[in-house]
Design a protein around this motif. Sequence first.
Motif, PDB file in Angstrom:
ATOM      1  N   ALA A  40       0.823  -1.204   0.003  1.00  0.00           N
ATOM      2  CA  ALA A  40       0.248  -0.039  -0.279  1.00  0.00           C
ATOM      3  C   ALA A  40       1.067   1.738   0.065  1.00  0.00           C
ATOM      4  O   ALA A  40       0.632   2.414  -0.848  1.00  0.00           O
ATOM      5  CB  ALA A  40      -1.179  -0.051   1.339  1.00  0.00           C
ATOM      6  N   GLU A  41       1.403   1.301   0.801  1.00  0.00           N
ATOM      7  CA  GLU A  41       2.663   2.404   0.589  1.00  0.00           C
ATOM      8  C   GLU A  41       3.677   2.885  -0.486  1.00  0.00           C
ATOM      9  O   GLU A  41       3.629   3.722  -0.976  1.00  0.00           O
ATOM     10  CB  GLU A  41       3.889   1.959   1.825  1.00  0.00           C
ATOM     11  N   HIS A  44       0.773   4.339  -2.629  1.00  0.00           N
ATOM     12  CA  HIS A  44       0.309   5.446  -2.218  1.00  0.00           C
ATOM     13  C   HIS A  44       1.896   6.326  -2.831  1.00  0.00           C
ATOM     14  O   HIS A  44       1.720   6.966  -3.884  1.00  0.00           O
ATOM     15  CB  HIS A  44       0.334   5.436  -0.790  1.00  0.00           C
ATOM     16  N   THR A  49      -2.574   3.459 -10.609  1.00  0.00           N
ATOM     17  CA  THR A  49      -4.211   3.705 -10.428  1.00  0.00           C
ATOM     18  C   THR A  49      -4.362   2.241 -10.742  1.00  0.00           C
ATOM     19  O   THR A  49      -5.968   1.859 -10.273  1.00  0.00           O
ATOM     20  CB  THR A  49      -4.227   4.491 -11.523  1.00  0.00           C
ATOM     21  N   GLN A  65      -4.794   1.409   7.144  1.00  0.00           N
ATOM     22  CA  GLN A  65      -4.116   2.837   6.086  1.00  0.00           C
ATOM     23  C   GLN A  65      -5.257   2.479   4.921  1.00  0.00           C
ATOM     24  O   GLN A  65      -4.140   2.454   3.895  1.00  0.00           O
ATOM     25  CB  GLN A  65      -2.555   3.121   6.077  1.00  0.00           C
ATOM     26  N   GLU A  67      -6.456   4.752   2.655  1.00  0.00           N
ATOM     27  CA  GLU A  67      -6.361   6.010   3.030  1.00  0.00           C
ATOM     28  C   GLU A  67      -4.976   5.785   2.130  1.00  0.00           C
ATOM     29  O   GLU A  67      -4.873   7.075   1.104  1.00  0.00           O
ATOM     30  CB  GLU A  67      -6.018   6.855   4.029  1.00  0.00           C
ATOM     31  N   LEU A  68      -3.857   5.188   2.391  1.00  0.00           N
ATOM     32  CA  LEU A  68      -3.159   4.689   1.607  1.00  0.00           C
ATOM     33  C   LEU A  68      -3.125   4.709   0.112  1.00  0.00           C
ATOM     34  O   LEU A  68      -2.169   4.248  -1.545  1.00  0.00           O
ATOM     35  CB  LEU A  68      -2.160   3.945   1.781  1.00  0.00           C
ATOM     36  N   LEU A  69      -4.634   4.023  -0.641  1.00  0.00           N
ATOM     37  CA  LEU A  69      -4.991   3.379  -1.832  1.00  0.00           C
ATOM     38  C   LEU A  69      -5.819   4.592  -2.452  1.00  0.00           C
ATOM     39  O   LEU A  69      -6.156   4.250  -3.303  1.00  0.00           O
ATOM     40  CB  LEU A  69      -5.406   1.880  -1.320  1.00  0.00           C
ATOM     41  N   ARG A  70      -5.553   5.405  -2.409  1.00  0.00           N
ATOM     42  CA  ARG A  70      -6.803   6.784  -2.511  1.00  0.00           C
ATOM     43  C   ARG A  70      -6.424   7.332  -4.093  1.00  0.00           C
ATOM     44  O   ARG A  70      -7.401   7.706  -4.746  1.00  0.00           O
ATOM     45  CB  ARG A  70      -6.847   8.159  -1.137  1.00  0.00           C
ATOM     46  N   ASN A  71      -5.026   6.687  -4.169  1.00  0.00           N
ATOM     47  CA  ASN A  71      -4.722   6.762  -5.591  1.00  0.00           C
ATOM     48  C   ASN A  71      -5.540   6.533  -7.003  1.00  0.00           C
ATOM     49  O   ASN A  71      -5.409   6.461  -8.087  1.00  0.00           O
ATOM     50  CB  ASN A  71      -3.246   7.385  -5.850  1.00  0.00           C
TER      51      ASN A  71
END
Length: 147
Positions: A40-41, A44, A49, A65, A67-71
Motif C-alpha cells: 500500500a505504501e 501511495h 492507479t 491504512q 487512505e494509502l490506496l486513495r490514488n
Amino acid sequence: TLLHSALSWDGNLVEILPPLLTGGRVVIHPGPHRDPLTVAETVHATGVTTLFLPTAAFNTIMSAQPELLRNLRCLMFGGEQVSPKHVRTALTALPDTRLVHCYGPCECTVFSTAHPVTPADLDRPTIPIGRPIGDRRVHLIDPDTGA
C-alpha cells in the motif's frame, strides 16, 4: 499497475499483461511481497492507479491504512470470501475508486468472474463473486447430487 505478486503465481499476469498491452506502465514493488502495508505504501508513493490484492491483504490494508490506496482508480480483490466490514471501509475511504470482487481458480488463469462492488452489496450477507468474464461459463454443482 503494481507488480507485487510472485512470478510463480498466475496473479502476476493481471499485473503485467493488461498495462503493457494497453499502453500502461508496470511499477515493480521493491519490498517484501507479502507485507500488505508495504504494498500500500508503494501504491501511495508511486501513483499506481490499478491494483489486485488477495482478500487477506485487502482486509489488512482496510483495517490499518486504507487512505494509502486513495490514488487508485481500480482496486480488484479476491481469492476467498471477503468481509462486508472491510468492503464498507473501502467504499467510504476510497469513494473515487472502482472496487471489483474477483474470483477464479488458477486453472482459469487469474479471474473467472468479477463483480463491481456497490453500496447496495452491503445489504447482502456476502459480497457476490460476480458473473463470468469473457467467454467463460460458470457451473454450480450440488455437492450431494453432482448435478
